[in-house]
Write an enzyme that holds these catalytic residues in place. Structure first.
Site, PDB file in Angstrom:
ATOM      1  N   ASN A  82     -13.279   1.666  -5.192  1.00 31.13           N
ATOM      2  CA  ASN A  82     -13.013   3.061  -4.830  1.00 31.13           C
ATOM      3  C   ASN A  82     -13.729   3.946  -5.840  1.00 31.13           C
ATOM      4  O   ASN A  82     -13.311   4.054  -6.989  1.00 31.13           O
ATOM      5  CB  ASN A  82     -11.512   3.315  -4.835  1.00 31.13           C
ATOM      6  CG  ASN A  82     -11.155   4.749  -4.463  1.00 31.13           C
ATOM      7  OD1 ASN A  82     -11.995   5.643  -4.466  1.00 31.13           O
ATOM      8  ND2 ASN A  82      -9.883   4.969  -4.152  1.00 31.13           N
ATOM      9  N   CYS A  89     -10.475  12.293  -4.348  1.00 30.25           N
ATOM     10  CA  CYS A  89     -11.432  11.572  -3.504  1.00 30.25           C
ATOM     11  C   CYS A  89     -11.914  12.390  -2.315  1.00 30.25           C
ATOM     12  O   CYS A  89     -12.912  12.033  -1.684  1.00 30.25           O
ATOM     13  CB  CYS A  89     -10.808  10.276  -3.023  1.00 30.25           C
ATOM     14  SG  CYS A  89     -10.323   9.166  -4.374  1.00 30.25           S
ATOM     15  N   HIS A 133     -14.027   7.508   3.582  1.00 31.52           N
ATOM     16  CA  HIS A 133     -13.670   7.317   2.180  1.00 31.52           C
ATOM     17  C   HIS A 133     -13.522   5.838   1.884  1.00 31.52           C
ATOM     18  O   HIS A 133     -12.798   5.114   2.573  1.00 31.52           O
ATOM     19  CB  HIS A 133     -12.362   8.059   1.909  1.00 31.52           C
ATOM     20  CG  HIS A 133     -11.784   7.808   0.560  1.00 31.52           C
ATOM     21  ND1 HIS A 133     -12.562   7.726  -0.578  1.00 31.52           N
ATOM     22  CD2 HIS A 133     -10.499   7.627   0.158  1.00 31.52           C
ATOM     23  CE1 HIS A 133     -11.777   7.500  -1.621  1.00 31.52           C
ATOM     24  NE2 HIS A 133     -10.541   7.426  -1.201  1.00 31.52           N
TER      25      HIS A 133
END
Length: 317
Positions: free
Chosen positions: A273, A118, A243
């Protein structure tokens, strides 16, 4: 103040979302979970799922076309393409090369960043800004795309409820004004196997508690270090592109920084996500609405498996 000698600017952004929307109720029908549990623990209500016939590179190319159009550029203007993904189309050839061919970006150097999960996108932006310091590059296209639905176990409620599929892109160019660019940055890492794909073909495994503890500790600290290097007090930063792992992590980070939560756009609630693409979906939301104005400072910050994390502090020229 530190920073780069050649100021750079994000000249355009793009996002591509698969049309298949997966609500919590659909997951709760097959997993030991509920809509109430998912919303309370993650803030996620829906996520997107890529169709079996589609690919990471296809999502990335679609987002890239939007970003180039927003920047008023064409694929032939691109000097380098950096693709950030932990779900490449295949181990070889390069996903960046596939995106290049899809776009017709004949002149572009291709690079892939894959191992920070990520945090791949933040590393890719950092590399892009440095490539623009050289005479060889005037336009760098960064593409961040992940298809987590392909690497999460359909029977694992821990990972299946968190992740969604998406792609984002940003075009970086040299700024005409010297009053801006990448002012400061911070990167760090701690070796951990709490988020891993242990072997080719294996599913993603995640220790949610470890992710929470590390993210809520490292992200705010990294932002403070990057802001300090940039010479910008954290309370003067206009936008926080964080994020999009979990809504609770975003709010905990903002509360720890003592900054209003409204400065951090949220996409995790409707997209889940989205891995490398997460910060780009937040960037796109504010860039396309004109909310990022000349003189604004903003940070881009993410943490990924490894653990690896990083923060960039920009001033929009």
């Amino acid at each position: 103040m530190s920073g780069l000698s050649v100021p750079v600017v994000i000249a355009g952004t793009g996002v591509h979302l698969p049309p298949d929307v997966v609500p919590n109720a659909e997951l709760a029908s097959t997993l030991d979970t509920s809509d109430e549990w998912i919303v309370r623990h993650t803030g996620i209500r829906t996520r997107r799922r890529l169709a079996p016939a589609e690919s990471t590179s296809g999502m990335g190319a679609a987002a890239a076309r939007q970003a180039l159009a927003a920047a008023g550029l064409t694929a032939r203007d691109v000097d380098a393409i950096i693709v950030a993904t932990y779900t490449p189309d295949q181990p070889l050839p390069s996903t960046a090369l596939i995106v290049k061919e899809r776009l017709g970006a004949d002149r572009a150097l291709t690079l892939d960043i894959t191992q920070a999960a990520c945090a791949n996108g933040v590393q890719a932006l950092f590399l892009a800004a440095h490539l623009l310091q050289t005479p060889a590059a005037r336009t760098v296209l960064v593409v961040a795309a992940d298809c987590a639905s392909r690497v999460t176990d359909p029977a694992d409620r821990t990972t299946r409820v968190f992740f969604g599929d998406a792609a984002g892109a940003a075009v970086l160019t040299r700024a005409r004004s010297p009053q801006g660019g990448l002012l400061g940055w911070d990167f760090g890492a701690e070796l951990s196997y709490d988020v891993e794909i242990p072997a080719p073909g294996a599913y993603l495994r995640m220790n949610g508690r470890a992710v929470w503890n590390t993210a809520t500790r490292c992200l705010p600290d990294s932002i403070l270090r990057a802001a300090d290097e940039a010479g910008v007090p954290v309370e003067e930063i206009t936008h926080f592109f964080l994020h999009q792992a979990n809504l609770n992590i975003v709010t905990a980070a903002m509360d720890k920084l003592g900054v209003p939560r409204t400065r951090a756009p949220v996409t995790v609630d409707t997209l889940g996500n989205t891995g490398s693409a997460g910060v780009f979906t937040a960037l796109h939301e504010r860039f396309t609405t004109g909310a990022v104005r000349p003189g604004d400072t903003y940070v881009v910050s993410a943490i990924g498996a490894g653990f690896q994390w990083g923060t960039l502090c920009f001033r929009h020229p």
